[in-house]
Design a protein around this motif. Structure first.
Motif, PDB file in Angstrom:
ATOM      1  N   LYS A   3      47.575  44.444  44.478  1.00 28.58           N
ATOM      2  CA  LYS A   3      48.113  43.137  44.094  1.00 28.58           C
ATOM      3  C   LYS A   3      49.006  42.580  45.205  1.00 28.58           C
ATOM      4  N   ALA A  38      51.589  32.242  41.027  1.00 27.61           N
ATOM      5  CA  ALA A  38      53.009  32.365  40.690  1.00 27.61           C
ATOM      6  C   ALA A  38      53.798  32.828  41.909  1.00 27.61           C
ATOM      7  N   VAL A  75      57.510  38.735  35.171  1.00 29.78           N
ATOM      8  CA  VAL A  75      56.262  39.495  35.241  1.00 29.78           C
ATOM      9  C   VAL A  75      56.377  40.555  36.337  1.00 29.78           C
ATOM     10  N   LYS A 132      54.260  43.810  38.217  1.00 31.97           N
ATOM     11  CA  LYS A 132      52.923  44.378  38.381  1.00 31.97           C
ATOM     12  C   LYS A 132      52.954  45.548  39.345  1.00 31.97           C
ATOM     13  N   VAL A 138      50.575  45.863  34.247  1.00 36.39           N
ATOM     14  CA  VAL A 138      51.269  44.569  34.232  1.00 36.39           C
ATOM     15  C   VAL A 138      52.162  44.468  32.997  1.00 36.39           C
ATOM     16  N   VAL A 155      54.605  41.566  31.049  1.00 42.17           N
ATOM     17  CA  VAL A 155      55.217  40.242  30.939  1.00 42.17           C
ATOM     18  C   VAL A 155      56.437  40.473  30.059  1.00 42.17           C
ATOM     19  N   GLU A 213      56.937  38.662  39.731  1.00 36.93           N
ATOM     20  CA  GLU A 213      56.543  37.250  39.854  1.00 36.93           C
ATOM     21  C   GLU A 213      56.974  36.423  38.654  1.00 36.93           C
ATOM     22  N   ASP A 214      56.952  35.107  38.861  1.00 36.23           N
ATOM     23  CA  ASP A 214      57.315  34.177  37.800  1.00 36.23           C
ATOM     24  C   ASP A 214      56.236  34.184  36.724  1.00 36.23           C
ATOM     25  N   CYS A 215      56.656  33.905  35.514  1.00 35.00           N
ATOM     26  CA  CYS A 215      55.710  33.815  34.412  1.00 35.00           C
ATOM     27  C   CYS A 215      55.117  32.407  34.380  1.00 35.00           C
ATOM     28  N   LEU A 216      53.803  32.341  34.360  1.00 37.59           N
ATOM     29  CA  LEU A 216      53.119  31.048  34.276  1.00 37.59           C
ATOM     30  C   LEU A 216      52.794  30.763  32.815  1.00 37.59           C
ATOM     31  N   GLU A 251      44.623  30.819  29.583  1.00 39.57           N
ATOM     32  CA  GLU A 251      43.885  31.634  30.550  1.00 39.57           C
ATOM     33  C   GLU A 251      42.388  31.372  30.469  1.00 39.57           C
ATOM     34  N   LYS A 294      42.390  39.262  25.384  1.00 37.66           N
ATOM     35  CA  LYS A 294      42.873  40.553  25.883  1.00 37.66           C
ATOM     36  C   LYS A 294      43.647  41.379  24.855  1.00 37.66           C
ATOM     37  N   LEU A 352      46.070  34.124  38.411  1.00 38.54           N
ATOM     38  CA  LEU A 352      46.822  35.276  37.897  1.00 38.54           C
ATOM     39  C   LEU A 352      46.400  36.540  38.632  1.00 38.54           C
ATOM     40  N   GLU A 353      45.102  36.667  38.843  1.00 41.95           N
ATOM     41  CA  GLU A 353      44.579  37.892  39.449  1.00 41.95           C
ATOM     42  C   GLU A 353      43.178  37.624  39.975  1.00 41.95           C
TER      43      GLU A 353
HETATM   44  P1  AMP Z   1      46.610  40.677  35.609  1.00 42.52           P
HETATM   45  O1  AMP Z   1      46.038  42.060  35.610  1.00 42.52           O
HETATM   46  O2  AMP Z   1      47.382  40.337  36.819  1.00 42.52           O
HETATM   47  O3  AMP Z   1      45.654  39.612  35.192  1.00 42.52           O
HETATM   48  O4  AMP Z   1      47.598  40.663  34.360  1.00 42.52           O
HETATM   49  C1  AMP Z   1      47.141  40.947  33.047  1.00 42.52           C
HETATM   50  C2  AMP Z   1      47.563  39.868  32.086  1.00 42.52           C
HETATM   51  O5  AMP Z   1      48.969  39.651  32.176  1.00 42.52           O
HETATM   52  C3  AMP Z   1      46.943  38.517  32.388  1.00 42.52           C
HETATM   53  O6  AMP Z   1      45.676  38.379  31.851  1.00 42.52           O
HETATM   54  C4  AMP Z   1      47.950  37.591  31.761  1.00 42.52           C
HETATM   55  O7  AMP Z   1      47.755  37.516  30.376  1.00 42.52           O
HETATM   56  C5  AMP Z   1      49.262  38.278  32.020  1.00 42.52           C
HETATM   57  N1  AMP Z   1      49.879  37.771  33.260  1.00 42.52           N
HETATM   58  C6  AMP Z   1      49.753  38.279  34.509  1.00 42.52           C
HETATM   59  N2  AMP Z   1      50.478  37.585  35.395  1.00 42.52           N
HETATM   60  C7  AMP Z   1      51.086  36.597  34.718  1.00 42.52           C
HETATM   61  C8  AMP Z   1      51.955  35.533  35.076  1.00 42.52           C
HETATM   62  N3  AMP Z   1      52.387  35.351  36.330  1.00 42.52           N
HETATM   63  N4  AMP Z   1      52.364  34.700  34.114  1.00 42.52           N
HETATM   64  C9  AMP Z   1      51.963  34.867  32.826  1.00 42.52           C
HETATM   65  N5  AMP Z   1      51.150  35.852  32.425  1.00 42.52           N
HETATM   66  C10 AMP Z   1      50.698  36.715  33.340  1.00 42.52           C
END
Ligand code: AMP
Ligand code: GLY
Length: 428
Positions: free
Chosen positions: A105, A120, A143, A145, A155, A157, A187-190, A194, A216, A284-285
């Motif tokens: 990441k 973010a 957030v 990770k 991850v 939140v 990181e900041d929460c968005l 999704e 999810k 996000l990813e």
């Molecule tokens: P990721 O593996 O990075 O996608 O994170 C898993 C889940 O965490 C995502 O599907 C989102 O629901 C949540 N998530 C990850 N990053 C953020 C973010 N910056 N802001 C809000 N939700 C996040």
């Protein structure tokens, strides 16, 4: 003689891949490693684990496999594509350097920042005390990770500082994800909604699949712990044509140009996990593979042959990007073992799949199933992906749940609200 194809993996996504590849007139033989009882209807399953890279290399070389398609991320992050390429074999999936888009990441976020791709705001830490001090200055939710692969659990939140600090300790001090926790991204929460956006690419050209959306959390109304994904549908109404254009222009094109200037020629599937707020998409990813369960509803909509695109990605040159998409929506309801994503019992006989598939427009993909004493039993967390198509999303949801109702085993669990969010957005 047609082509021989090896599908690596044994989950619902790989069943959907094998099911779709089996429909290609170009293909005469499919192997799957390790596969599952559903995949066995289309492919010869060989007992090689998806993370046994040398075993896979040896098998593909001995059989002179024409095309290997890799389902999960771990073998790609481990360098399976590099091993197969060194044998002169074609593989649809990035090499180890490209697979860092999912495997690290920190790498991914730094690339996004360097090339101005919306995501973010973040900072990277390799020291626990510094990370903790920084986290305590951030707005909640914050957030956190783990850098490396952590089977979807890396991850948090965090809604409170206690939760944030406790997760940070787990990752960096207790090291519950091992070396994947050497570094963290804070990181900041968005906010927003999704969606998943998955493309084929040869490193330059982008051929998108339709949008989709995963569910999810384990519980209805997006409650409870995260899972691998409890259901998905396509298209995702939040991804309007305008958003789609922005995703290509502001995310995929600059990303691939950036990767090329870093000396990475990315080949294969690239999946952006997006947060969309007021028509603005942010990343996000990234994943370096098809989504699971997103692949199941997506392949049910794909009416053209999948194999030419997989082949062209593997060859590093997309020349003929023909893709026909059924305009009708699809939905996949995941049936899981009771207790998942925690502990669950295995070995309960599964009944009713044939009845479920008797319904029009329904395909049941296997994930965690096995044959025991001649009977099909549950053998994993996510067990089946009951997937349906119809003229409207409402119809597809009804078909999928009618099929789910026909299937039984002890403790079977599923969400009852897959697709409801899209209905709320005015999908018919
Ligand atoms: P990721 O593996 O990075 O996608 O994170 C898993 C889940 O965490 C995502 O599907 C989102 O629901 C949540 N998530 C990850 N990053 C953020 C973010 N910056 N802001 C809000 N939700 C996040
Ligand atoms: N469904 C989410 C993923 O495949 O990562």
């Amino acid at each position: 003689m047609g082509l021989s194809v090896l599908v690596v993996g044994g989950g619902g996504r790989e069943h959907a891949l094998a099911w779709k590849i089996a429909r290609s007139p170009l293909v005469s033989k499919i192997y799957a490693a390790p596969g599952n009882p559903g995949i066995a209807e289309h492919a010869e399953c060989v007992a090689i684990a998806a993370d046994d890279l040398q075993g896979l290399r040896g098998f593909a070389a001995a059989k002179k496999i024409d095309l290997t398609v890799v389902g999960p991320e771990a073998p790609l992050a481990g360098g399976l594509a590099d091993l197969l390429t060194a044998e002169g074999l074609l593989v649809c999936g990035p090499d180890r350097s490209g697979a860092r888009m999912e495997g690290s990441k920190v790498f991914m976020k730094n690339i996004l920042r360097k090339y101005g791709i919306p995501t973010a705001d973040f900072r990277v830490f390799d020291d626990y005390d510094e990370a903790e001090a920084h986290v305590l200055t951030r707005k909640l939710p914050v957030v956190i990770k783990a850098d490396g692969l952590a089977a979807g659990k890396g991850v948090a939140v965090a809604q409170t500082y206690e939760e944030a600090v406790s997760f940070l300790r787990d990752v960096m001090e207790r090291r519950v994800f091992g070396s994947a926790g050497d570094r963290v991204v804070v990181e900041d929460c968005l906010s927003g909604e999704e969606a998943s956006y998955i493309v084929f690419t040869d490193g330059t050209k982008v051929v998108p699949l339709p949008s989709s959306q995963d569910h999810k959390r384990i519980g209805d109304g997006d409650t409870g712990p995260n899972t691998g994904g409890m259901g998905a549908y396509s298209p995702a109404p939040v991804v309007t044509p305008k958003v789609e254009e922005r995703v290509i222009r502001e995310i995929f094109e600059p990303l691939l140009a950036g990767l090329r200037s870093e000396g990475i020629s990315y080949r294969g599937i690239l999946y952006a996990g997006l947060m969309i707020e007021n028509g603005v998409p942010r990343v996000l990813e990234f994943n370096v593979r098809f989504g699971d369960p997103e692949a199941q509803p997506l392949f049910l909509r794909l009416s053209s042959d999948l194999v030419p695109l997989l082949l062209q990605c593997a060859q590093g040159k997309i020349t003929d990007a023909k893709m026909e998409i059924d305009p009708r929506p699809t939905v996949c309801v995941v049936m899981a073992s009771g207790g998942y994503p925690g502990a669950y019992a295995k070995g309960h006989p599964i009944e009713g799949i044939a009845e479920a598939e008797g319904g029009e427009g329904v395909v049941v993909f296997h994930a965690g199933t096995a044959i025991s004493d001649g009977r099909l039993v549950n053998n994993g967390g996510r067990v089946l992906g009951v997937t349906a198509i119809d003229d409207t999303l409402k119809g597809a949801i009804a078909r999928a749940y009618r099929a789910v109702d026909a299937i039984h085993w002890e403790g079977a669990y599923f969400r009852s609200d897959i697709g409801r969010k899209a209905m709320g957005r005015g999908a018919a």
